[in-house]
Structure formats: structure tokens, C-alpha cells
Design a protein around this motif. Structure first.
Motif, PDB file in Angstrom:
ATOM      1  N   ILE A  10      -3.732  22.951  40.461  1.00 37.45           N
ATOM      2  CA  ILE A  10      -3.416  22.715  41.868  1.00 37.45           C
ATOM      3  C   ILE A  10      -2.114  23.441  42.200  1.00 37.45           C
ATOM      4  O   ILE A  10      -1.105  23.244  41.535  1.00 37.45           O
ATOM      5  CB  ILE A  10      -3.254  21.211  42.156  1.00 37.45           C
ATOM      6  N   LYS A  11      -2.144  24.284  43.192  1.00 39.05           N
ATOM      7  CA  LYS A  11      -0.957  25.032  43.620  1.00 39.05           C
ATOM      8  C   LYS A  11      -0.766  24.837  45.124  1.00 39.05           C
ATOM      9  O   LYS A  11      -1.724  24.653  45.861  1.00 39.05           O
ATOM     10  CB  LYS A  11      -1.117  26.526  43.317  1.00 39.05           C
ATOM     11  N   PRO A  12       0.483  24.910  45.577  1.00 36.76           N
ATOM     12  CA  PRO A  12       0.727  24.791  47.021  1.00 36.76           C
ATOM     13  C   PRO A  12       0.265  26.049  47.746  1.00 36.76           C
ATOM     14  O   PRO A  12      -0.014  27.075  47.119  1.00 36.76           O
ATOM     15  CB  PRO A  12       2.249  24.627  47.107  1.00 36.76           C
ATOM     16  N   ASP A  13       0.181  25.976  49.067  1.00 42.33           N
ATOM     17  CA  ASP A  13      -0.144  27.151  49.864  1.00 42.33           C
ATOM     18  C   ASP A  13       0.954  28.200  49.700  1.00 42.33           C
ATOM     19  O   ASP A  13       2.133  27.865  49.566  1.00 42.33           O
ATOM     20  CB  ASP A  13      -0.256  26.792  51.344  1.00 42.33           C
ATOM     21  N   VAL A  14       0.580  29.455  49.720  1.00 41.36           N
ATOM     22  CA  VAL A  14       1.541  30.553  49.621  1.00 41.36           C
ATOM     23  C   VAL A  14       2.539  30.455  50.774  1.00 41.36           C
ATOM     24  O   VAL A  14       2.152  30.274  51.934  1.00 41.36           O
ATOM     25  CB  VAL A  14       0.821  31.928  49.643  1.00 41.36           C
ATOM     26  N   GLY A  15       3.804  30.540  50.448  1.00 40.83           N
ATOM     27  CA  GLY A  15       4.869  30.502  51.449  1.00 40.83           C
ATOM     28  C   GLY A  15       5.286  29.113  51.887  1.00 40.83           C
ATOM     29  O   GLY A  15       6.227  28.967  52.654  1.00 40.83           O
ATOM     30  N   ARG A  16       4.625  28.081  51.415  1.00 37.13           N
ATOM     31  CA  ARG A  16       4.961  26.692  51.771  1.00 37.13           C
ATOM     32  C   ARG A  16       6.238  26.278  51.051  1.00 37.13           C
ATOM     33  O   ARG A  16       6.373  26.470  49.849  1.00 37.13           O
ATOM     34  CB  ARG A  16       3.820  25.767  51.375  1.00 37.13           C
ATOM     35  N   VAL A  17       7.183  25.721  51.780  1.00 38.21           N
ATOM     36  CA  VAL A  17       8.427  25.239  51.177  1.00 38.21           C
ATOM     37  C   VAL A  17       8.117  23.968  50.401  1.00 38.21           C
ATOM     38  O   VAL A  17       7.484  23.049  50.919  1.00 38.21           O
ATOM     39  CB  VAL A  17       9.500  24.978  52.250  1.00 38.21           C
ATOM     40  N   ILE A  18       8.555  23.939  49.145  1.00 39.48           N
ATOM     41  CA  ILE A  18       8.310  22.790  48.278  1.00 39.48           C
ATOM     42  C   ILE A  18       9.595  22.416  47.548  1.00 39.48           C
ATOM     43  O   ILE A  18      10.572  23.171  47.546  1.00 39.48           O
ATOM     44  CB  ILE A  18       7.195  23.090  47.256  1.00 39.48           C
ATOM     45  N   LEU A  19       9.572  21.261  46.906  1.00 41.97           N
ATOM     46  CA  LEU A  19      10.673  20.819  46.072  1.00 41.97           C
ATOM     47  C   LEU A  19      10.196  20.879  44.628  1.00 41.97           C
ATOM     48  O   LEU A  19       9.165  20.302  44.284  1.00 41.97           O
ATOM     49  CB  LEU A  19      11.086  19.395  46.434  1.00 41.97           C
ATOM     50  N   ALA A  20      10.934  21.598  43.789  1.00 47.24           N
ATOM     51  CA  ALA A  20      10.574  21.730  42.383  1.00 47.24           C
ATOM     52  C   ALA A  20      11.465  20.840  41.531  1.00 47.24           C
ATOM     53  O   ALA A  20      12.674  20.774  41.745  1.00 47.24           O
ATOM     54  CB  ALA A  20      10.729  23.178  41.933  1.00 47.24           C
ATOM     55  N   ASP A  21      10.861  20.165  40.576  1.00 44.90           N
ATOM     56  CA  ASP A  21      11.587  19.397  39.572  1.00 44.90           C
ATOM     57  C   ASP A  21      11.832  20.356  38.412  1.00 44.90           C
ATOM     58  O   ASP A  21      10.885  20.811  37.765  1.00 44.90           O
ATOM     59  CB  ASP A  21      10.740  18.199  39.140  1.00 44.90           C
ATOM     60  N   CYS A  22      13.086  20.700  38.194  1.00 44.07           N
ATOM     61  CA  CYS A  22      13.423  21.693  37.175  1.00 44.07           C
ATOM     62  C   CYS A  22      14.744  21.305  36.500  1.00 44.07           C
ATOM     63  O   CYS A  22      15.764  21.971  36.692  1.00 44.07           O
ATOM     64  CB  CYS A  22      13.496  23.078  37.792  1.00 44.07           C
ATOM     65  N   PRO A  23      14.745  20.230  35.691  1.00 45.79           N
ATOM     66  CA  PRO A  23      15.982  19.705  35.116  1.00 45.79           C
ATOM     67  C   PRO A  23      16.732  20.676  34.203  1.00 45.79           C
ATOM     68  O   PRO A  23      17.949  20.584  34.083  1.00 45.79           O
ATOM     69  CB  PRO A  23      15.533  18.458  34.363  1.00 45.79           C
ATOM     70  N   GLU A  24      16.031  21.594  33.599  1.00 42.44           N
ATOM     71  CA  GLU A  24      16.692  22.557  32.714  1.00 42.44           C
ATOM     72  C   GLU A  24      17.267  23.755  33.482  1.00 42.44           C
ATOM     73  O   GLU A  24      18.012  24.550  32.930  1.00 42.44           O
ATOM     74  CB  GLU A  24      15.718  23.055  31.641  1.00 42.44           C
ATOM     75  N   TRP A  25      16.925  23.895  34.755  1.00 39.33           N
ATOM     76  CA  TRP A  25      17.384  25.019  35.570  1.00 39.33           C
ATOM     77  C   TRP A  25      18.632  24.673  36.368  1.00 39.33           C
ATOM     78  O   TRP A  25      19.546  25.467  36.492  1.00 39.33           O
ATOM     79  CB  TRP A  25      16.271  25.462  36.518  1.00 39.33           C
ATOM     80  N   SER A  26      18.652  23.472  36.913  1.00 38.83           N
ATOM     81  CA  SER A  26      19.695  23.092  37.851  1.00 38.83           C
ATOM     82  C   SER A  26      20.348  21.783  37.432  1.00 38.83           C
ATOM     83  O   SER A  26      19.665  20.857  36.996  1.00 38.83           O
ATOM     84  CB  SER A  26      19.080  22.940  39.247  1.00 38.83           C
ATOM     85  N   GLY A  27      21.658  21.690  37.604  1.00 38.63           N
ATOM     86  CA  GLY A  27      22.373  20.457  37.324  1.00 38.63           C
ATOM     87  C   GLY A  27      21.907  19.318  38.206  1.00 38.63           C
ATOM     88  O   GLY A  27      21.989  18.151  37.844  1.00 38.63           O
ATOM     89  N   MET A  28      21.403  19.632  39.393  1.00 36.44           N
ATOM     90  CA  MET A  28      20.874  18.618  40.310  1.00 36.44           C
ATOM     91  C   MET A  28      19.429  18.254  39.951  1.00 36.44           C
ATOM     92  O   MET A  28      18.867  17.329  40.494  1.00 36.44           O
ATOM     93  CB  MET A  28      20.923  19.128  41.752  1.00 36.44           C
ATOM     94  N   GLU A  29      18.807  18.998  39.074  1.00 42.13           N
ATOM     95  CA  GLU A  29      17.445  18.815  38.577  1.00 42.13           C
ATOM     96  C   GLU A  29      16.352  19.203  39.558  1.00 42.13           C
ATOM     97  O   GLU A  29      15.170  19.149  39.228  1.00 42.13           O
ATOM     98  CB  GLU A  29      17.205  17.382  38.089  1.00 42.13           C
ATOM     99  N   TYR A  30      16.702  19.612  40.769  1.00 41.47           N
ATOM    100  CA  TYR A  30      15.709  19.981  41.775  1.00 41.47           C
ATOM    101  C   TYR A  30      16.115  21.282  42.456  1.00 41.47           C
ATOM    102  O   TYR A  30      17.292  21.613  42.534  1.00 41.47           O
ATOM    103  CB  TYR A  30      15.564  18.884  42.839  1.00 41.47           C
ATOM    104  N   GLN A  31      15.122  21.995  42.975  1.00 41.41           N
ATOM    105  CA  GLN A  31      15.382  23.237  43.698  1.00 41.41           C
ATOM    106  C   GLN A  31      14.356  23.382  44.808  1.00 41.41           C
ATOM    107  O   GLN A  31      13.153  23.210  44.569  1.00 41.41           O
ATOM    108  CB  GLN A  31      15.281  24.445  42.757  1.00 41.41           C
ATOM    109  N   VAL A  32      14.810  23.676  46.010  1.00 38.94           N
ATOM    110  CA  VAL A  32      13.900  23.998  47.103  1.00 38.94           C
ATOM    111  C   VAL A  32      13.418  25.419  46.851  1.00 38.94           C
ATOM    112  O   VAL A  32      14.214  26.327  46.588  1.00 38.94           O
ATOM    113  CB  VAL A  32      14.616  23.890  48.467  1.00 38.94           C
ATOM    114  N   CYS A  33      12.104  25.606  46.906  1.00 37.89           N
ATOM    115  CA  CYS A  33      11.542  26.914  46.606  1.00 37.89           C
ATOM    116  C   CYS A  33      10.194  27.059  47.300  1.00 37.89           C
ATOM    117  O   CYS A  33       9.849  26.255  48.157  1.00 37.89           O
ATOM    118  CB  CYS A  33      11.388  27.084  45.099  1.00 37.89           C
ATOM    119  N   MET A  34       9.432  28.088  46.921  1.00 36.82           N
ATOM    120  CA  MET A  34       8.082  28.257  47.451  1.00 36.82           C
ATOM    121  C   MET A  34       7.209  28.917  46.393  1.00 36.82           C
ATOM    122  O   MET A  34       7.705  29.438  45.389  1.00 36.82           O
ATOM    123  CB  MET A  34       8.090  29.060  48.738  1.00 36.82           C
ATOM    124  N   TRP A  35       5.925  28.860  46.624  1.00 32.84           N
ATOM    125  CA  TRP A  35       4.921  29.472  45.754  1.00 32.84           C
ATOM    126  C   TRP A  35       4.532  30.803  46.387  1.00 32.84           C
ATOM    127  O   TRP A  35       4.174  30.854  47.559  1.00 32.84           O
ATOM    128  CB  TRP A  35       3.721  28.542  45.639  1.00 32.84           C
TER     129      TRP A  35
END
Length: 65
Positions: A10-35
Motif C-alpha cells: 500500500i502506497k500513498p498517492d504520488v505527491g500526497r503530503v504524508i507523515l513518515a515515522d523514521c526514528p533513525e533519521w530524525s531526532g523528532m522521529e517523524y518527517q513530513v514528506c511525500m511519495w
């Protein structure tokens, strides 16, 4: 918020703004991004590795006003 594992089919629509859970990437553990159709990405990312750190993602739900 409903979370979808990044390795699922399951993937989001292309260009849709989403919230990613990425604890190893960011100290806040989340990043606003898109697919972009192939990877999770965001404009200010410092390199091409961000996608590998996304554990799960969720769509922002718009409130009705």
C-alpha cells in the motif's frame, strides 16, 4: 492516526503530503514528506538515503470546517 508499514504494497498517492515515522533519521522521529512513485522524499533532504529510514507512514487527515 492509521500507520502503514513502508514495506507494505500500500502506497500513498504520488505527491500526497504524508507523515513518515523514521526514528533513525530524525531526532523528532517523524518527517513530513511525500511519495514520488518510487521513494519517500522531501525537498530539503541532505542525501538520497531518506527512503531507507522510513518505517511507516500516515496520511494527514483534513478537518472539516
Amino acid at each position: 492516526m492509521a500507520w502503514v508499514k513502508s514495506e507494505s504494497n500500500i502506497k500513498p498517492d504520488v505527491g500526497r503530503v504524508i507523515l513518515a515515522d523514521c526514528p533513525e533519521w530524525s531526532g523528532m522521529e517523524y518527517q513530513v514528506c511525500m511519495w514520488n512513485g518510487r521513494t519517500f522524499t522531501y525537498e530539503e533532504q541532505p542525501n538520497e538515503d531518506f527512503h531507507e529510514y522510513v518505517d511507516s507512514w500516515s496520511i494527514f487527515l483534513e478537518a472539516d470546517y
